[in-house]
Design a protein around this motif. Structure first.
Motif, PDB file in Angstrom:
ATOM      1  N   SER A 173       2.188  67.917  72.505  1.00 24.41           N
ATOM      2  CA  SER A 173       2.066  68.728  71.304  1.00 24.41           C
ATOM      3  C   SER A 173       0.754  68.377  70.617  1.00 24.41           C
ATOM      4  CB  SER A 173       3.240  68.476  70.356  1.00 24.41           C
ATOM      5  OG  SER A 173       3.116  67.186  69.767  1.00 24.41           O
TER       6      SER A 173
ATOM      7  N   LEU B 148       0.369  67.475  67.571  1.00 23.94           N
ATOM      8  CA  LEU B 148       0.571  66.262  66.791  1.00 23.94           C
ATOM      9  C   LEU B 148       0.640  65.028  67.678  1.00 23.94           C
ATOM     10  CD1 LEU B 148       3.065  67.448  64.035  1.00 23.94           C
ATOM     11  CD2 LEU B 148       0.571  67.237  63.931  1.00 23.94           C
TER      12      LEU B 148
ATOM     13  N   ASP C  29      -2.485  74.380  61.751  1.00 23.03           N
ATOM     14  CA  ASP C  29      -1.090  74.675  61.442  1.00 23.03           C
ATOM     15  C   ASP C  29      -0.199  73.478  61.731  1.00 23.03           C
ATOM     16  OD1 ASP C  29       1.119  76.643  60.841  1.00 23.03           O
ATOM     17  OD2 ASP C  29       1.646  76.113  62.905  1.00 23.03           O
ATOM     18  N   ALA C  30      -0.440  72.814  62.861  1.00 23.87           N
ATOM     19  CA  ALA C  30       0.386  71.667  63.221  1.00 23.87           C
ATOM     20  C   ALA C  30       0.181  70.508  62.256  1.00 23.87           C
ATOM     21  CB  ALA C  30       0.072  71.226  64.657  1.00 23.87           C
TER      22      ALA C  30
ATOM     23  N   LYS D   9      -0.585  70.646  59.196  1.00 24.81           N
ATOM     24  CA  LYS D   9       0.024  70.955  57.905  1.00 24.81           C
ATOM     25  C   LYS D   9       1.508  70.654  57.908  1.00 24.81           C
ATOM     26  CE  LYS D   9      -3.100  74.665  56.348  1.00 24.81           C
ATOM     27  NZ  LYS D   9      -3.194  76.123  56.087  1.00 24.81           N
ATOM     28  N   ARG D  10       2.116  70.656  59.095  1.00 23.72           N
ATOM     29  CA  ARG D  10       3.576  70.534  59.182  1.00 23.72           C
ATOM     30  C   ARG D  10       4.032  69.134  59.581  1.00 23.72           C
ATOM     31  NH1 ARG D  10       5.623  73.053  63.027  1.00 23.72           N
ATOM     32  NH2 ARG D  10       3.843  73.837  64.175  1.00 23.72           N
ATOM     33  N   ARG D  11       3.248  68.136  59.279  1.00 25.11           N
ATOM     34  CA  ARG D  11       3.711  66.772  59.503  1.00 25.11           C
ATOM     35  C   ARG D  11       4.916  66.484  58.615  1.00 25.11           C
ATOM     36  NH1 ARG D  11      -1.700  62.953  60.177  1.00 25.11           N
ATOM     37  NH2 ARG D  11      -2.308  63.767  62.196  1.00 25.11           N
TER      38      ARG D  11
ATOM     39  N   ARG E 152       5.178  64.168  62.240  1.00 24.96           N
ATOM     40  CA  ARG E 152       5.185  64.457  63.668  1.00 24.96           C
ATOM     41  C   ARG E 152       6.521  64.103  64.287  1.00 24.96           C
ATOM     42  NH1 ARG E 152       4.806  61.516  68.063  1.00 24.96           N
ATOM     43  NH2 ARG E 152       4.721  59.647  66.778  1.00 24.96           N
ATOM     44  N   SER E 153       6.962  64.911  65.264  1.00 23.75           N
ATOM     45  CA  SER E 153       8.170  64.585  66.023  1.00 23.75           C
ATOM     46  C   SER E 153       7.807  63.634  67.138  1.00 23.75           C
ATOM     47  CB  SER E 153       8.788  65.857  66.611  1.00 23.75           C
ATOM     48  OG  SER E 153       7.896  66.461  67.524  1.00 23.75           O
TER      49      SER E 153
ATOM     50  N   THR F  57       3.260  72.780  69.978  1.00 22.49           N
ATOM     51  CA  THR F  57       3.468  72.439  68.570  1.00 22.49           C
ATOM     52  C   THR F  57       4.892  71.981  68.389  1.00 22.49           C
ATOM     53  OG1 THR F  57       4.096  74.705  68.021  1.00 22.49           O
ATOM     54  CG2 THR F  57       1.780  74.112  67.741  1.00 22.49           C
ATOM     55  N   ASP F  58       5.149  71.329  67.270  1.00 20.72           N
ATOM     56  CA  ASP F  58       6.516  70.853  67.015  1.00 20.72           C
ATOM     57  C   ASP F  58       7.443  71.998  66.618  1.00 20.72           C
ATOM     58  OD1 ASP F  58       5.578  68.443  67.581  1.00 20.72           O
ATOM     59  OD2 ASP F  58       5.641  67.646  65.524  1.00 20.72           O
TER      60      ASP F  58
END
Length: 381
Positions: free
Chosen positions: A174, A176, A364-365, A367-369, A371-372, A380-381
């Motif tokens: 991914s 992240l 985009d990734a 911004k969405r922390r 992380r998995s 992406t997650d």
């Protein structure tokens, strides 16, 4: 009534009761059949076949194919203009995997059955599938040259797909995960990880980069060659195998600051300065870096991911930008048709659009922390 005198060859009965057939070859030498015959009719039929071959231009000197395989294969490798790494690989395949079985046999004595038995024995000995496939492909190519040289009539390597290996699809990381591994790596290798993923560059291309290969104003990396490491430990700089390998790859905007920082802190000075150097000032070695790579992956909980899988990750990301097959081939430096090489020269605008598409996914990734954990098939997650 006396029988018609033979016009080609001679047949005589031996004390054993069997028949021997002989003829004079185009070189003037008397050529006996390789075996004797039970009946005179069989000897006559054999001579008739030889005469037909002579008339059709298909005759081959039976002594020419008596050259031992080891001698012929060694000459075959030595005579070809191979890259150093390829020559080394072929030498190993011949010495370790082919000569022990075929070395003392003559070219003419290698049969399809012998090739099948050899391949099965290699597999039963748990030699890697890829190694067996490479050895078989080399054997097939060498024997194909023997056919072209007129030494044998037919290539004995007749195993369908014997030179191919169906390997499982490698995982992609991914976005992240890539950043997490880069952050867990030594600072001097952070940019290397990000460029390996988001520009889909090979290890050898990365460690072969010089300052002059990176255009910060345009935001592109110009791939001109790569570093290849031989089994002896010697490293050589070589040009790409094809013209498609010489290419310009756009750097995503989100990665560009890391590249700028890297050039300022770790790269050698001067246009010819190396971009990536180890802590002791040497070009990084793959086996040493692999240890650092596995350590960084373990630290962030990513399992089973090789450094080369970052290239697959980059290709997957690029495909999600609606890049077509030809554009992906250009970005990866691969080509199988002349059209791909022609297209490469007019693709800079589209290359930047692909990099921008990858950059949008990175932004985009990030911004969405948080992380998995782990790596997956997606990007992406």
């Amino acid at each position: 009534m006396a029988g018609k005198r033979r016009q080609f060859g001679r047949v005589r009965k031996l004390p054993s009761g069997r028949y021997q057939a002989r003829y004079v070859g185009p070189d003037g030498a008397l050529r006996p059949a390789p075996d004797t015959f039970r009946t005179k009719r069989e000897a006559d039929d054999w001579l008739a076949d030889v005469q037909t071959e002579l008339r059709q231009g298909d005759w081959r000197d039976p002594d020419a194919a008596k050259v031992p395989f080891e001698k012929y294969a060694s000459a075959w490798v030595a005579e070809r203009p191979l890259a150093a790494s390829t020559a080394e690989l072929y030498e190993i395949l011949v010495r370790v995997h082919l000569v022990p079985t075929f070395g003392r046999l003559t070219i003419a004595d290698i049969t399809p059955a012998a090739v099948r038995t050899w391949r099965r024995a290699r597999l039963d000995a748990e030699v890697g599938l890829t190694t067996v496939a490479k050895a078989y492909s080399l054997l097939r190519t060498i024997m194909g040259t023997a056919v072209e040289d007129g030494l044998i009539r037919r290539n004995p390597c007749q195993i369908k797909n014997g030179g191919t290996v169906n390997t499982p699809e490698r995982p992609t990381a991914s976005v992240l995960d890539v950043f997490a591994i880069a952050d867990a790596s030594q600072p001097r290798y952070r940019a290397l990880v990000l460029l390996g993923a988001f520009c889909a560059l090979r290890w050898g291309e990365l460690v072969g980069l010089r300052r002059r290969d990176i255009d910060l104003d345009e935001g592109v990396i110009r791939v001109r060659g790569s570093i290849s490491e031989l089994n002896s430990g010697k490293r050589i700089y070589k040009a790409p195998k094809s013209e498609a390998g010489k290419r310009s790859v756009a750097i995503p905007q989100s990665v560009l600051p890391t590249v700028v920082d890297h050039l300022r802190q770790f790269a050698e000075s001067g246009a010819d300065g190396r971009v990536f150097v180890g802590a002791k000032g040497a070009t990084p070695r793959r086996n040493h870096f692999n240890g650092l790579w596995h350590k960084a992956c373990a630290e962030v909980g990513v399992e089973g991911l090789r450094f080369h899988d970052l290239r697959h990750t980059g290709n997957t990301l690029a495909s999600y930008t609606d890049a077509n097959t030809r554009e992906l081939m250009v970005r990866l430096g691969q080509s199988s048709t002349r059209a791909a090489l022609i297209y490469q020269h007019g693709s800079r605008k589209r290359e930047r659009e692909i990099a921008n598409g990858i950059d949008a996914m990175i932004v985009d990734a990030l911004k969405r922390r948080p992380r998995s954990k782990g790596h997956g098939r997606g990007t992406t997650d």
